[in-house]
Design a protein around this motif. Structure first.
Motif, PDB file in Angstrom:
ATOM      1  N   ALA A   1      20.974  79.019  43.205  1.00 48.50           N
ATOM      2  CA  ALA A   1      21.331  80.080  44.147  1.00 48.50           C
ATOM      3  C   ALA A   1      22.823  80.364  43.970  1.00 48.50           C
ATOM      4  N   PRO A   2      23.313  81.518  44.432  1.00 52.46           N
ATOM      5  CA  PRO A   2      24.757  81.792  44.355  1.00 52.46           C
ATOM      6  C   PRO A   2      25.553  80.765  45.152  1.00 52.46           C
ATOM      7  N   ILE A   3      26.624  80.266  44.547  1.00 51.72           N
ATOM      8  CA  ILE A   3      27.481  79.278  45.213  1.00 51.72           C
ATOM      9  C   ILE A   3      28.900  79.840  45.237  1.00 51.72           C
ATOM     10  N   PRO A   4      29.358  80.362  46.361  1.00 51.34           N
ATOM     11  CA  PRO A   4      30.679  81.002  46.417  1.00 51.34           C
ATOM     12  C   PRO A   4      31.823  80.071  46.064  1.00 51.34           C
ATOM     13  N   ASP A   5      31.720  78.788  46.395  1.00 46.35           N
ATOM     14  CA  ASP A   5      32.818  77.857  46.130  1.00 46.35           C
ATOM     15  C   ASP A   5      32.619  77.103  44.821  1.00 46.35           C
ATOM     16  N   LEU A   6      31.916  77.710  43.890  1.00 51.67           N
ATOM     17  CA  LEU A   6      31.558  77.010  42.653  1.00 51.67           C
ATOM     18  C   LEU A   6      32.790  76.560  41.868  1.00 51.67           C
ATOM     19  N   ASN A   7      33.825  77.377  41.821  1.00 53.51           N
ATOM     20  CA  ASN A   7      35.009  77.030  41.032  1.00 53.51           C
ATOM     21  C   ASN A   7      35.705  75.780  41.553  1.00 53.51           C
ATOM     22  N   ASP A   8      35.509  75.454  42.824  1.00 56.74           N
ATOM     23  CA  ASP A   8      36.142  74.255  43.379  1.00 56.74           C
ATOM     24  C   ASP A   8      35.392  72.985  42.997  1.00 56.74           C
ATOM     25  N   GLN A   9      34.159  73.137  42.546  1.00 60.69           N
ATOM     26  CA  GLN A   9      33.329  71.967  42.291  1.00 60.69           C
ATOM     27  C   GLN A   9      32.977  71.777  40.823  1.00 60.69           C
ATOM     28  N   LEU A  10      32.700  72.870  40.134  1.00 64.00           N
ATOM     29  CA  LEU A  10      32.173  72.783  38.778  1.00 64.00           C
ATOM     30  C   LEU A  10      33.011  73.563  37.778  1.00 64.00           C
ATOM     31  N   ILE A  11      32.888  73.124  36.532  1.00 68.95           N
ATOM     32  CA  ILE A  11      33.363  73.919  35.399  1.00 68.95           C
ATOM     33  C   ILE A  11      32.127  74.538  34.764  1.00 68.95           C
ATOM     34  N   VAL A  12      32.004  75.840  34.859  1.00 69.28           N
ATOM     35  CA  VAL A  12      30.827  76.527  34.330  1.00 69.28           C
ATOM     36  C   VAL A  12      31.016  76.765  32.845  1.00 69.28           C
ATOM     37  N   PHE A  13      30.001  76.402  32.036  1.00 71.05           N
ATOM     38  CA  PHE A  13      30.116  76.615  30.595  1.00 71.05           C
ATOM     39  C   PHE A  13      28.844  77.199  29.988  1.00 71.05           C
ATOM     40  N   GLY A  14      27.938  77.709  30.832  1.00 71.89           N
ATOM     41  CA  GLY A  14      26.737  78.312  30.279  1.00 71.89           C
ATOM     42  C   GLY A  14      25.909  79.009  31.338  1.00 71.89           C
ATOM     43  N   ARG A  15      24.928  79.779  30.865  1.00 70.53           N
ATOM     44  CA  ARG A  15      24.029  80.515  31.752  1.00 70.53           C
ATOM     45  C   ARG A  15      22.599  80.396  31.230  1.00 70.53           C
ATOM     46  N   VAL A  16      21.655  80.171  32.115  1.00 71.14           N
ATOM     47  CA  VAL A  16      20.240  80.116  31.743  1.00 71.14           C
ATOM     48  C   VAL A  16      19.769  81.531  31.428  1.00 71.14           C
ATOM     49  N   ILE A  17      19.256  81.751  30.230  1.00 78.11           N
ATOM     50  CA  ILE A  17      18.762  83.067  29.850  1.00 78.11           C
ATOM     51  C   ILE A  17      17.244  83.074  29.671  1.00 78.11           C
ATOM     52  N   LYS A  18      16.647  81.894  29.668  1.00 77.96           N
ATOM     53  CA  LYS A  18      15.199  81.792  29.562  1.00 77.96           C
ATOM     54  C   LYS A  18      14.775  80.458  30.158  1.00 77.96           C
ATOM     55  N   GLY A  19      13.705  80.493  30.945  1.00 76.62           N
ATOM     56  CA  GLY A  19      13.236  79.271  31.576  1.00 76.62           C
ATOM     57  C   GLY A  19      13.659  79.152  33.023  1.00 76.62           C
ATOM     58  N   GLU A  20      14.003  80.297  33.670  1.00 79.52           N
ATOM     59  CA  GLU A  20      14.351  80.255  35.094  1.00 79.52           C
ATOM     60  C   GLU A  20      13.196  79.692  35.919  1.00 79.52           C
ATOM     61  N   ASP A  21      11.964  80.001  35.488  1.00 77.71           N
ATOM     62  CA  ASP A  21      10.800  79.487  36.212  1.00 77.71           C
ATOM     63  C   ASP A  21      10.721  77.965  36.141  1.00 77.71           C
ATOM     64  N   VAL A  22      11.196  77.393  35.014  1.00 70.27           N
ATOM     65  CA  VAL A  22      11.218  75.929  34.884  1.00 70.27           C
ATOM     66  C   VAL A  22      12.250  75.343  35.845  1.00 70.27           C
ATOM     67  N   VAL A  23      13.421  75.993  35.933  1.00 71.25           N
ATOM     68  CA  VAL A  23      14.446  75.545  36.877  1.00 71.25           C
ATOM     69  C   VAL A  23      13.893  75.567  38.300  1.00 71.25           C
ATOM     70  N   GLN A  24      13.187  76.640  38.647  1.00 74.71           N
ATOM     71  CA  GLN A  24      12.625  76.755  39.996  1.00 74.71           C
ATOM     72  C   GLN A  24      11.533  75.718  40.240  1.00 74.71           C
ATOM     73  N   GLU A  25      10.772  75.395  39.192  1.00 76.88           N
ATOM     74  CA  GLU A  25       9.742  74.369  39.342  1.00 76.88           C
ATOM     75  C   GLU A  25      10.373  73.006  39.606  1.00 76.88           C
ATOM     76  N   ILE A  26      11.474  72.713  38.910  1.00 76.61           N
ATOM     77  CA  ILE A  26      12.184  71.448  39.156  1.00 76.61           C
ATOM     78  C   ILE A  26      12.761  71.453  40.569  1.00 76.61           C
ATOM     79  N   GLU A  27      13.241  72.611  40.989  1.00 74.88           N
ATOM     80  CA  GLU A  27      13.833  72.726  42.322  1.00 74.88           C
ATOM     81  C   GLU A  27      12.817  72.411  43.425  1.00 74.88           C
ATOM     82  N   GLU A  28      11.550  72.635  43.155  1.00 73.64           N
ATOM     83  CA  GLU A  28      10.512  72.472  44.174  1.00 73.64           C
ATOM     84  C   GLU A  28       9.904  71.071  44.215  1.00 73.64           C
ATOM     85  N   VAL A  29      10.405  70.146  43.407  1.00 76.67           N
ATOM     86  CA  VAL A  29       9.837  68.797  43.427  1.00 76.67           C
ATOM     87  C   VAL A  29      10.147  68.125  44.761  1.00 76.67           C
ATOM     88  N   ASP A  30       9.312  67.191  45.142  1.00 81.77           N
ATOM     89  CA  ASP A  30       9.525  66.457  46.399  1.00 81.77           C
ATOM     90  C   ASP A  30      10.709  65.506  46.241  1.00 81.77           C
TER      91      ASP A  30
END
Length: 245
Positions: free
Chosen positions: A194-223
């Motif tokens: 999800a969008p994280i407004p304070d991302l720069n304070d926590q992470l160094i971003v070095f990439g973007r998911v361009i395929k497999g968003e559904d896999v990310v969401q499936e992992i997100e839904e695990v118990d």
């Protein structure tokens, strides 16, 4: 009629003899020698032709193998320090227990982090890495994060600043690593969900998911338990680097 002397008769009989016969053993030995020479020449030819073919293939596979980029080991003392940006792979395919996630790497925006990520991929650092924390509508985290304070802090800040205008770096499906861990040998992976407004304070971003968003969401839904740790193992199996998609 004059009588022929015995010595003359002996010489005359020798002259009338036919050519000397070659023994069967000699013929067999000669044939075996010829066959041996032919086999040696053929073996030498196959050896050199195979060696030339292997050298040609290895020269190509140093950079690509079925579109995969195998990281070369002669880039410099740091693995990639002396390499040119366009020589490095620009994509990473993360094979997880839920499926494949393809990430575009920001070689220009975060070159040092990308270089370190590529070097660790070469060393197999991410093979078997578990997603240790999964926070719905926020991030999935792979690595050895200690404690829950950071996750709780992110959630509270995210709720407070959810309505702020975000930049592309703050969007969902971004790949980053923790700023706090840069001095250690541990390299953690975070994928925002999800969008994280304070991302720069926590992470160094070095990439973007361009395929497999559904896999990310499936992992997100695990118990998960109360500490945001998955109840069942889910993680990274391997990472494949590619120059092009």
């Amino acid at each position: 009629m004059a009588r022929i002397k015995p010595q003359a008769l002996l010489l005359q009989s020798k002259k009338k003899k036919g050519p000397t016969r070659i023994s069967v053993t000699t013929i067999i030995l000669c044939n075996l020698l010829v066959v041996l020479i032919v086999l040696c020449l053929f073996g030498t030819y196959r050896h050199w032709s195979r060696r030339s073919s292997d050298q040609g293939e290895s020269g190509l596979s140093t950079f690509e193998d079925t579109d995969s980029f195998v990281v070369a080991k002669n880039y410099g003392s740091d693995g990639f320090g002396d390499s040119k940006k366009y020589d490095l792979p620009g994509y990473a395919v993360i094979k997880t227990s839920k499926g494949y996630i393809t990430v575009e790497l920001f070689k220009d925006g975060s070159p040092e982090i990308v270089d370190r990520f590529l070097d660790l991929c070469q060393k197999g650092h991410f093979k078997g890495m578990a997603f240790s924390h999964v926070i719905k509508h926020y991030v999935i985290h792979g690595g050895n994060s200690q404690g829950l304070g950071v996750a709780e802090d992110w959630i509270s800040k995210g709720k407070l600043h959810r309505e702020l205008i975000t930049s592309p770096k703050h969007e969902a499906f971004m790949l980053g690593t923790s700023k706090a861990k840069q001095g250690s040998k541990v390299f953690e992976l975070f994928i925002t969900t999800a969008p994280i407004p304070d991302l720069n304070d926590q992470l160094i971003v070095f990439g973007r998911v361009i395929k497999g968003e559904d896999v990310v969401q499936e992992i997100e839904e695990v118990d998960t338990d109360e500490h945001y740790q998955p109840k069942h193992n889910v993680g990274i199996i391997d990472v494949t680097l590619k120059r092009e998609i």
